[in-house]
Design a protein around this motif. Sequence first.
Motif, mmCIF file in Angstrom:
data_model
loop_
_atom_site.group_PDB
_atom_site.id
_atom_site.type_symbol
_atom_site.label_atom_id
_atom_site.label_comp_id
_atom_site.label_asym_id
_atom_site.label_seq_id
_atom_site.Cartn_x
_atom_site.Cartn_y
_atom_site.Cartn_z
ATOM 1 N N UNK A 153 2.751 -0.512 0.725
ATOM 2 C CA UNK A 153 1.482 -0.433 0.506
ATOM 3 C C UNK A 153 1.269 -0.719 -0.617
ATOM 4 N N UNK A 154 2.097 -0.818 -1.746
ATOM 5 C CA UNK A 154 1.978 -1.350 -3.064
ATOM 6 C C UNK A 154 1.861 -2.622 -3.075
ATOM 7 N N UNK A 155 2.842 -3.458 -2.114
ATOM 8 C CA UNK A 155 2.917 -4.792 -1.979
ATOM 9 C C UNK A 155 1.658 -5.398 -1.305
ATOM 10 N N UNK A 156 0.967 -4.655 -0.397
ATOM 11 C CA UNK A 156 -0.395 -5.015 0.253
ATOM 12 C C UNK A 156 -1.403 -4.933 -0.880
ATOM 13 N N UNK A 157 -1.254 -4.197 -1.932
ATOM 14 C CA UNK A 157 -2.418 -4.162 -2.745
ATOM 15 C C UNK A 157 -2.297 -5.234 -4.124
#
Length: 368
Positions: A153-157
């Motif tokens: 999720x963090x990478x998607x941000x």
Amino acid sequence: MTEITGLRESFTREEYTSPEIFDREMRTIYSTNWCFAGLAQNLSKIGDRMVVEIGNESILIVRNRENQLRAFYNVCQHRGSQLCDASGSGFGAAITCPYHAWSYSLEGELVATPLHEKDAIDRSAISLQAVRVAEWQGFIFVALDPNAPDLLQWLDDHYSRPRDLEKFDMASLKNAKSTVDEVEANWKVLGENYSECLHCAVVHPELVDLVPIYKTGKTIQDDRADWGVSLADGATALSYKQNENLPLLPTMDDLDDYSVFGAYVYPNMLIDISPTLAVITRYVPRSATHTTIFTDYLFPADVVNNKDFDLEPTIGFSDLVNQQDISVCVRVQRGVASRSFTRAYHTKMERYCRHFVRRYRDEIKSVS
Ligand code: FES
Ligand SMILES: [Fe+2]
């Protein structure tokens, strides 16, 4: 503050030079984000350990008996001695403190307290302090913040779309060489430099010969939705040698052109994909004016295992570009320290730098 047509304000002299601001960055940005810590392939056996600096903390990462990664603050909970000095192999399945030889399991449990009767101390009450650790594409990330989102999720941000690069199956690649550069520059100078290509025609003449769009200052092509950038006609690799028949990275075969991709995984990782090589860069900020840069050069495993392949023309070319970047960043760091300098500016063509500044400002505000 007067607006200047065509320019947006970037970081200030203080943000590039102040020890207080650096400390705040370590306590916010580097303590709330996931930070890239190293390659999972360097922790291949039980008991292998990796010691990394994340923000102001030394973190110990190990591979446990179940082949999982565990991370701990690198601090003995007896009287606070730092536990491990360096990454490496061959330590067995215990983490032993160099001071009074208390030992911890790879799960962080206190398992031995020499010179004391077995039941004299309630060992179950003491353990290493755990830190979140996760792996993506063969890359180990650590988050000091227990409330950080899941790694994916963090990478998607990230505006740089790092997960698009999963198609290159980076976990399957093998490290052929690692280098370390000690650089007299703030980590943000390096991050901004990576985020724009206005400098490419000036600083990287060899690179722009192979990647013509970079001559225009652009980092992506308007006609490619995959954010790939095509090499010049006839070019097959980012290398001093062309057409040398090094096997391509997975998926590169499926692309119409020989292509280059990149992503800044804010705050401390760069991923650079070219037809035959993935270059993985890790920043370790040491002070407001000093950053250590670790670089790993990854190729398909068959390439690294076959000694007939000469990797130096490819690695050497990448290092040339890296050293050119380092040299301008050191020059910038010398300049921004001048009393004459107030703040940097970005033009519209440096729009990824603007993303960087915006995210930085949002996060640094969170300090108490
Ligand atoms: S400080 Fe580690 S065993 Fe005493
Ligand atoms: Fe550059």
